[in-house]
Write a protein that holds these residues in place. Sequence first.
Motif, PDB file in Angstrom:
ATOM      1  N   VAL A 293       0.852  -1.194   0.000  1.00  0.00           N
ATOM      2  CA  VAL A 293       0.000   0.000   0.000  1.00  0.00           C
ATOM      3  C   VAL A 293       0.885   1.240   0.000  1.00  0.00           C
ATOM      4  CG1 VAL A 293      -2.128   0.917   0.959  1.00  0.00           C
ATOM      5  CG2 VAL A 293      -1.246  -1.277   1.779  1.00  0.00           C
ATOM      6  N   PRO A 294       1.251   1.753  -1.149  1.00  0.00           N
ATOM      7  CA  PRO A 294       2.100   2.941  -1.158  1.00  0.00           C
ATOM      8  C   PRO A 294       1.305   4.211  -0.825  1.00  0.00           C
ATOM      9  CG  PRO A 294       1.652   2.212  -3.391  1.00  0.00           C
ATOM     10  CD  PRO A 294       0.877   1.312  -2.486  1.00  0.00           C
ATOM     11  N   THR A 295       2.037   5.230  -0.390  1.00  0.00           N
ATOM     12  CA  THR A 295       1.409   6.536  -0.173  1.00  0.00           C
ATOM     13  C   THR A 295       1.713   7.411  -1.380  1.00  0.00           C
ATOM     14  OG1 THR A 295       1.662   6.344   2.201  1.00  0.00           O
ATOM     15  CG2 THR A 295       1.363   8.554   1.348  1.00  0.00           C
ATOM     16  N   PHE A 296       0.672   8.008  -1.935  1.00  0.00           N
ATOM     17  CA  PHE A 296       0.843   8.900  -3.086  1.00  0.00           C
ATOM     18  C   PHE A 296       0.350  10.294  -2.729  1.00  0.00           C
ATOM     19  CE2 PHE A 296       0.151   4.706  -5.094  1.00  0.00           C
ATOM     20  CZ  PHE A 296       1.300   4.623  -5.874  1.00  0.00           C
ATOM     21  N   GLY A 297       1.002  11.309  -3.294  1.00  0.00           N
ATOM     22  CA  GLY A 297       0.517  12.680  -3.132  1.00  0.00           C
ATOM     23  C   GLY A 297      -0.743  12.867  -3.975  1.00  0.00           C
ATOM     24  N   VAL A 298      -1.610  13.760  -3.519  1.00  0.00           N
ATOM     25  CA  VAL A 298      -2.826  14.054  -4.277  1.00  0.00           C
ATOM     26  C   VAL A 298      -2.539  15.289  -5.134  1.00  0.00           C
ATOM     27  CG1 VAL A 298      -5.275  14.669  -4.110  1.00  0.00           C
ATOM     28  CG2 VAL A 298      -4.251  13.106  -2.427  1.00  0.00           C
ATOM     29  N   ALA A 299      -2.821  15.181  -6.420  1.00  0.00           N
ATOM     30  CA  ALA A 299      -2.525  16.287  -7.340  1.00  0.00           C
ATOM     31  C   ALA A 299      -3.211  17.566  -6.869  1.00  0.00           C
ATOM     32  CB  ALA A 299      -3.004  15.914  -8.735  1.00  0.00           C
ATOM     33  N   GLY A 300      -2.490  18.683  -6.955  1.00  0.00           N
ATOM     34  CA  GLY A 300      -3.096  19.974  -6.637  1.00  0.00           C
ATOM     35  C   GLY A 300      -2.910  20.406  -5.194  1.00  0.00           C
ATOM     36  N   SER A 301      -2.326  19.570  -4.350  1.00  0.00           N
ATOM     37  CA  SER A 301      -2.087  19.979  -2.961  1.00  0.00           C
ATOM     38  C   SER A 301      -0.765  19.388  -2.502  1.00  0.00           C
ATOM     39  CB  SER A 301      -3.215  19.472  -2.060  1.00  0.00           C
ATOM     40  OG  SER A 301      -2.863  19.671  -0.712  1.00  0.00           O
ATOM     41  N   GLU A 302       0.079  20.263  -1.971  1.00  0.00           N
ATOM     42  CA  GLU A 302       1.426  19.831  -1.597  1.00  0.00           C
ATOM     43  C   GLU A 302       1.434  18.801  -0.466  1.00  0.00           C
ATOM     44  OE1 GLU A 302       4.484  22.670  -0.389  1.00  0.00           O
ATOM     45  OE2 GLU A 302       4.240  23.480  -2.434  1.00  0.00           O
ATOM     46  N   SER A 303       0.531  19.002   0.491  1.00  0.00           N
ATOM     47  CA  SER A 303       0.621  18.154   1.686  1.00  0.00           C
ATOM     48  C   SER A 303      -0.529  17.163   1.826  1.00  0.00           C
ATOM     49  CB  SER A 303       0.700  19.040   2.928  1.00  0.00           C
ATOM     50  OG  SER A 303      -0.341  19.993   2.891  1.00  0.00           O
ATOM     51  N   HIS A 304      -1.279  16.966   0.761  1.00  0.00           N
ATOM     52  CA  HIS A 304      -2.399  16.028   0.813  1.00  0.00           C
ATOM     53  C   HIS A 304      -1.928  14.694   0.227  1.00  0.00           C
ATOM     54  CE1 HIS A 304      -6.930  15.344  -0.415  1.00  0.00           C
ATOM     55  NE2 HIS A 304      -6.496  14.465   0.472  1.00  0.00           N
ATOM     56  N   SER A 305      -2.068  13.610   1.017  1.00  0.00           N
ATOM     57  CA  SER A 305      -1.632  12.319   0.488  1.00  0.00           C
ATOM     58  C   SER A 305      -2.542  11.208   0.994  1.00  0.00           C
ATOM     59  CB  SER A 305      -0.176  12.042   0.913  1.00  0.00           C
ATOM     60  OG  SER A 305      -0.096  11.965   2.312  1.00  0.00           O
ATOM     61  N   ALA A 306      -2.500  10.088   0.298  1.00  0.00           N
ATOM     62  CA  ALA A 306      -3.334   8.948   0.705  1.00  0.00           C
ATOM     63  C   ALA A 306      -2.638   7.647   0.315  1.00  0.00           C
ATOM     64  CB  ALA A 306      -4.709   9.032   0.049  1.00  0.00           C
ATOM     65  N   ARG A 307      -2.910   6.620   1.098  1.00  0.00           N
ATOM     66  CA  ARG A 307      -2.341   5.289   0.822  1.00  0.00           C
ATOM     67  C   ARG A 307      -3.306   4.539  -0.063  1.00  0.00           C
ATOM     68  NH1 ARG A 307       0.489   2.862   6.180  1.00  0.00           N
ATOM     69  NH2 ARG A 307       0.790   1.104   4.792  1.00  0.00           N
TER      70      ARG A 307
END
Length: 314
Positions: A293-307
């Motif tokens: 389950v990798p963590t990826f950044g969410v496009a359009g926000s520097e500090s928003h991420s999800a696994r």
Amino acid sequence: MTSLEVQNVSKVFTVRDHGRRARLTAVDDVSFALRSGETVALVGESGSGKSTIARMLARLTRPTSGRILLDGQPPGPKRAYRGQVQMVFQDPFASLNPAHSIGYHLRRPLLLHGRAHRGTAAEGAVDLLRRVNLTPPDQVAHRYPHELSGGQRQRVAIARALAPGPRILLADEPVSMLDVSIRLEILHLIDELKREEDLAVLYVTHDLATARYFATSIMVMYRGQIVESGPSDDVILRPAHPYTQLLAAAAPDPSTVRPARESLVVRGGKPPATGCLFRNRCPHAMPQCSESVPTFGVAGSESHSARCWLLAPS
Ligand SMILES: Nc1ncnc2c1ncn2[C@@H]1O[C@H](COP(=O)(O)OP(=O)(O)OP(=O)(O)O)[C@@H](O)[C@H]1O
């Protein structure tokens, strides 16, 4: 600027399962930081590990692995640490001793942490009561817990947490046992104190609406893991993880506050042991979800991420 950093912290409990000893991973490799002037909300359904994180930060229980750093340093002796990091608990009825006056509850930590001496402790207690808007403070100091309402008791618990002069406040479901009508008042009080005292606040809650309103950022927990984190509005308005999407869809109107315990509970079959722990409940599950389950950044926000594999760059 004060910070409390949580680095790769896990907590494994040994429990009995049908008479046999079993390992229960309550918190699984969690990392985040609390900083002065910011509220971080930790949301998720019952049993996801939120209180265990708060209790590890309060040093009421030890991490099985990982590190907690206060201002970049391993924390020193417990008393000094508690002078900096204080916790407000869920149950204002259980957290005060019925045999002691409100003034006693506040004088004690003032004396214990060297914030007052015998001659000034009573005055210090009154000052704390004033800061949490319990009036008239000199009279409230003489009362006993049973003479106060749940909301007033929670104000006393907050005053007691402030007594050592902490830089970090851990609020574990601070309003979930209170009458709905006074929840917002207490949350506004914590928010005001945060601003006045430049506190770093961890707000543990089931309730997405108040998490969004009061927190700078939100971390979403699912079965011991943080599956999504980011600025509050981003996480609530543009949830990236299917679990957060489910929570957000089930959440009440953000302008109202209600106990969200029921509303956040989503159902599924037996949870998987490896890979993405949410995949048996996930409408988008893919073959690779059973592996890692990798963590990826969410496009359009520097500090928003999800696994979640859904966010993998194509
Ligand atoms: N002392 C303990 N011994 C064994 N298991 C524990 C202990 N404390 C917590 N757990 C287990 O760890 C898991 C996480 O519990 P925790 O209380 O941290 O969840 P939570 O998200 O705070 O839930 P709630 O919102 O209901 O308080 C649960 O499965 C719980 O049963």
